[in-house]
Motif scaffolding. Structure first.
Motif, PDB file in Angstrom:
ATOM      1  N   LYS A   1      43.350  29.034   6.960  1.00 42.73           N
ATOM      2  CA  LYS A   1      44.337  27.980   6.774  1.00 42.73           C
ATOM      3  C   LYS A   1      44.004  26.713   7.558  1.00 42.73           C
ATOM      4  N   LEU A   2      43.178  26.837   8.588  1.00 38.37           N
ATOM      5  CA  LEU A   2      42.896  25.688   9.440  1.00 38.37           C
ATOM      6  C   LEU A   2      42.126  24.587   8.723  1.00 38.37           C
ATOM      7  N   LYS A   3      41.412  24.913   7.669  1.00 28.06           N
ATOM      8  CA  LYS A   3      40.622  23.901   6.970  1.00 28.06           C
ATOM      9  C   LYS A   3      41.493  22.766   6.445  1.00 28.06           C
ATOM     10  N   LYS A   4      42.637  23.113   5.871  1.00 30.83           N
ATOM     11  CA  LYS A   4      43.504  22.067   5.306  1.00 30.83           C
ATOM     12  C   LYS A   4      44.078  21.170   6.393  1.00 30.83           C
ATOM     13  N   TYR A   5      44.359  21.751   7.555  1.00 34.99           N
ATOM     14  CA  TYR A   5      44.833  20.915   8.663  1.00 34.99           C
ATOM     15  C   TYR A   5      43.732  19.975   9.141  1.00 34.99           C
ATOM     16  N   GLY A   6      42.511  20.477   9.159  1.00 37.56           N
ATOM     17  CA  GLY A   6      41.382  19.623   9.527  1.00 37.56           C
ATOM     18  C   GLY A   6      41.201  18.476   8.555  1.00 37.56           C
ATOM     19  N   ASP A   7      41.397  18.739   7.253  1.00 38.74           N
ATOM     20  CA  ASP A   7      41.289  17.688   6.247  1.00 38.74           C
ATOM     21  C   ASP A   7      42.345  16.608   6.483  1.00 38.74           C
ATOM     22  N   LEU A   8      43.557  17.022   6.827  1.00 43.48           N
ATOM     23  CA  LEU A   8      44.630  16.061   7.099  1.00 43.48           C
ATOM     24  C   LEU A   8      44.257  15.141   8.259  1.00 43.48           C
ATOM     25  N   ILE A   9      43.744  15.712   9.328  1.00 44.48           N
ATOM     26  CA  ILE A   9      43.366  14.923  10.508  1.00 44.48           C
ATOM     27  C   ILE A   9      42.240  13.971  10.182  1.00 44.48           C
ATOM     28  N   ARG A  10      41.247  14.439   9.429  1.00 42.01           N
ATOM     29  CA  ARG A  10      40.099  13.588   9.095  1.00 42.01           C
ATOM     30  C   ARG A  10      40.489  12.414   8.214  1.00 42.01           C
ATOM     31  N   HIS A  11      41.602  12.513   7.527  1.00 41.32           N
ATOM     32  CA  HIS A  11      42.083  11.407   6.697  1.00 41.32           C
ATOM     33  C   HIS A  11      43.125  10.554   7.424  1.00 41.32           C
ATOM     34  N   GLY A  12      43.196  10.690   8.734  1.00 43.51           N
ATOM     35  CA  GLY A  12      44.078   9.837   9.524  1.00 43.51           C
ATOM     36  C   GLY A  12      45.480  10.356   9.694  1.00 43.51           C
ATOM     37  N   GLY A  13      45.748  11.586   9.270  1.00 40.56           N
ATOM     38  CA  GLY A  13      47.080  12.158   9.398  1.00 40.56           C
ATOM     39  C   GLY A  13      47.371  12.653  10.796  1.00 40.56           C
ATOM     40  N   ALA A  14      48.531  13.241  10.951  1.00 40.25           N
ATOM     41  CA  ALA A  14      48.979  13.705  12.255  1.00 40.25           C
ATOM     42  C   ALA A  14      48.073  14.813  12.791  1.00 40.25           C
ATOM     43  N   ARG A  15      47.747  14.706  14.069  1.00 33.31           N
ATOM     44  CA  ARG A  15      46.967  15.754  14.737  1.00 33.31           C
ATOM     45  C   ARG A  15      47.926  16.591  15.571  1.00 33.31           C
ATOM     46  N   TYR A  16      48.738  17.348  14.863  1.00 34.14           N
ATOM     47  CA  TYR A  16      49.708  18.217  15.526  1.00 34.14           C
ATOM     48  C   TYR A  16      49.090  19.595  15.750  1.00 34.14           C
ATOM     49  N   PRO A  17      49.471  20.270  16.828  1.00 31.54           N
ATOM     50  CA  PRO A  17      48.987  21.639  17.000  1.00 31.54           C
ATOM     51  C   PRO A  17      49.541  22.551  15.913  1.00 31.54           C
ATOM     52  N   VAL A  18      48.718  23.482  15.467  1.00 28.80           N
ATOM     53  CA  VAL A  18      49.145  24.511  14.534  1.00 28.80           C
ATOM     54  C   VAL A  18      49.561  25.719  15.364  1.00 28.80           C
ATOM     55  N   LEU A  19      50.828  26.087  15.275  1.00 26.94           N
ATOM     56  CA  LEU A  19      51.374  27.184  16.063  1.00 26.94           C
ATOM     57  C   LEU A  19      51.374  28.459  15.227  1.00 26.94           C
ATOM     58  N   PHE A  20      50.568  29.417  15.642  1.00 21.42           N
ATOM     59  CA  PHE A  20      50.579  30.726  15.002  1.00 21.42           C
ATOM     60  C   PHE A  20      51.541  31.614  15.781  1.00 21.42           C
ATOM     61  N   TRP A  21      52.658  31.947  15.131  1.00 19.88           N
ATOM     62  CA  TRP A  21      53.701  32.779  15.740  1.00 19.88           C
ATOM     63  C   TRP A  21      53.497  34.187  15.226  1.00 19.88           C
ATOM     64  N   LEU A  22      53.002  35.063  16.083  1.00 21.74           N
ATOM     65  CA  LEU A  22      52.407  36.316  15.650  1.00 21.74           C
ATOM     66  C   LEU A  22      53.289  37.536  15.885  1.00 21.74           C
ATOM     67  N   ALA A  23      53.035  38.574  15.076  1.00 27.54           N
ATOM     68  CA  ALA A  23      53.890  39.751  15.072  1.00 27.54           C
ATOM     69  C   ALA A  23      53.718  40.624  16.305  1.00 27.54           C
ATOM     70  N   SER A  24      52.581  40.534  16.983  1.00 30.73           N
ATOM     71  CA  SER A  24      52.341  41.401  18.133  1.00 30.73           C
ATOM     72  C   SER A  24      51.284  40.795  19.037  1.00 30.73           C
ATOM     73  N   GLU A  25      51.226  41.303  20.272  1.00 31.63           N
ATOM     74  CA  GLU A  25      50.196  40.856  21.206  1.00 31.63           C
ATOM     75  C   GLU A  25      48.814  41.234  20.705  1.00 31.63           C
ATOM     76  N   GLN A  26      48.700  42.372  20.031  1.00 35.88           N
ATOM     77  CA  GLN A  26      47.404  42.780  19.501  1.00 35.88           C
ATOM     78  C   GLN A  26      46.929  41.810  18.432  1.00 35.88           C
ATOM     79  N   ARG A  27      47.840  41.380  17.571  1.00 29.25           N
ATOM     80  CA  ARG A  27      47.479  40.379  16.559  1.00 29.25           C
ATOM     81  C   ARG A  27      47.042  39.079  17.227  1.00 29.25           C
ATOM     82  N   GLU A  28      47.721  38.709  18.308  1.00 31.98           N
ATOM     83  CA  GLU A  28      47.353  37.485  19.014  1.00 31.98           C
ATOM     84  C   GLU A  28      45.953  37.597  19.599  1.00 31.98           C
ATOM     85  N   GLU A  29      45.655  38.701  20.254  1.00 28.65           N
ATOM     86  CA  GLU A  29      44.321  38.899  20.827  1.00 28.65           C
ATOM     87  C   GLU A  29      43.248  38.873  19.741  1.00 28.65           C
ATOM     88  N   ASN A  30      43.513  39.529  18.635  1.00 26.76           N
ATOM     89  CA  ASN A  30      42.539  39.562  17.551  1.00 26.76           C
ATOM     90  C   ASN A  30      42.324  38.188  16.945  1.00 26.76           C
TER      91      ASN A  30
END
Length: 284
Positions: free
Chosen positions: A192-221
């Motif tokens: 999913k990060l590719k589309k956010y990168g495209d937005l930034i490269r075209h002068g759009g907002a450079r906001y952090p992408v927050l991944f809100w994850l189901a578990s600590e294991q998912r976060e580590e992975n």
């Protein structure tokens, strides 16, 4: 309350408070909220919240549904706009008035939506920020956009939501990606990060992408799969068990957790100076 569900909107008006109007707008914008979420955002006492929701349901302004829990018990009541609530919001925003049949179909489709759990969880992220702001005068949620509004504004972005969060004199924008643990981290989540990168490269907002994850294991992975530190898109992660307003966000390449206001955030070029911006959207 003697009025029936079939009463005219004009007859209902004397019973609609400013808090009710705010609730109707929230349900119009975000489709569904549970009793607990409404209580945390708008009411001091849960019992008062429950009584008021029942009164609004008697007026046909809201509708409710719930399902049994696996293993016993019931899920919380889920609230959405009833027929009169949909009529009221249509009038407020100069939309065509819905028929009783179309209103009923809207509620049925929402209740049977296979992504309902994901939607309620996404809304809960913003509910938690709103609840924090109620208790802290220096904080406020300046913007809460749904997936649909975010996509309309940014076209290629498919975030689950977008917000502007302010604490003191610091405002941070962000895009939210809510994880329920069902998607493959590498092929779906990181991709999913590719589309956010495209937005930034075209002068759009450079906001952090927050991944809100189901578990600590998912976060580590996920952190093991994220691209290297020197990439275009700022990324941070936290789990559902954490308070999104607290010091819980782990940025890519970092070893310490920070609050939202310490994440990098750039609103992008002014609209008037951005050749890729037209009538409220970025043309990518």
């Amino acid at each position: 309350m003697p009025l029936s569900r079939t009463a005219s909107l004009l007859a209902i008006y004397p019973h609609i408070t400013s808090r009710d109007r705010l609730l109707l707008q929230l349900l119009d914008d975000h489709q569904v909220l549970t009793t607990g979420q409404i209580h945390r955002m708008l009411f001091a006492a849960r019992r008062t919240c429950q009584l008021r929701l029942n009164e609004l349901a008697a007026l046909g302004l809201v509708e409710r549904f719930r399902f049994p829990r696996d293993g016993g018990g019931s899920q919380p009541w889920h609230w959405t706009l009833g027929h009169n609530g949909q009529r009221f919001q249509a009038a407020a925003h100069e939309r065509p008035e819905p028929t009783a049949r179309s209103s009923n179909q809207t509620v049925q489709r929402l209740s049977a939506n296979p992504h309902l759990t994901h939607l309620v969880l996404t809304n809960d992220f913003f509910v938690r920020l709103t609840e924090y702001a109620r208790r802290h005068a220096e904080a406020r949620l300046d913007r809460w956009w749904s997936e649909q509004v975010t996509h309309k504004q940014y076209l290629t972005i498919t975030a689950d939501g977008h917000g502007l969060w302010t604490v003191g004199d610091i405002t941070v924008g962000f895009f939210l990606e809510t994880d329920t643990g069902t998607e493959a981290l590498g092929s779906r989540v990181v991709a999913k990060l590719k589309k956010y990168g495209d937005l930034i490269r075209h002068g759009g907002a450079r906001y952090p992408v927050l991944f809100w994850l189901a578990s600590e294991q998912r976060e580590e992975n996920l952190h093991r799969l994220l691209p290297g530190q020197h990439t275009t898109v700022p990324v941070a992660t936290a789990t559902h068990a954490s308070d999104p307003a607290a010091r819980v966000w782990l940025a890519r390449g970092s070893t310490s957790r920070v609050p939202l206001t310490e994440l990098p955030s750039d609103h992008g070029a002014p609209i008037a100076e951005n050749p890729n911006y037209d009538n409220g959207v970025f043309l990518l």
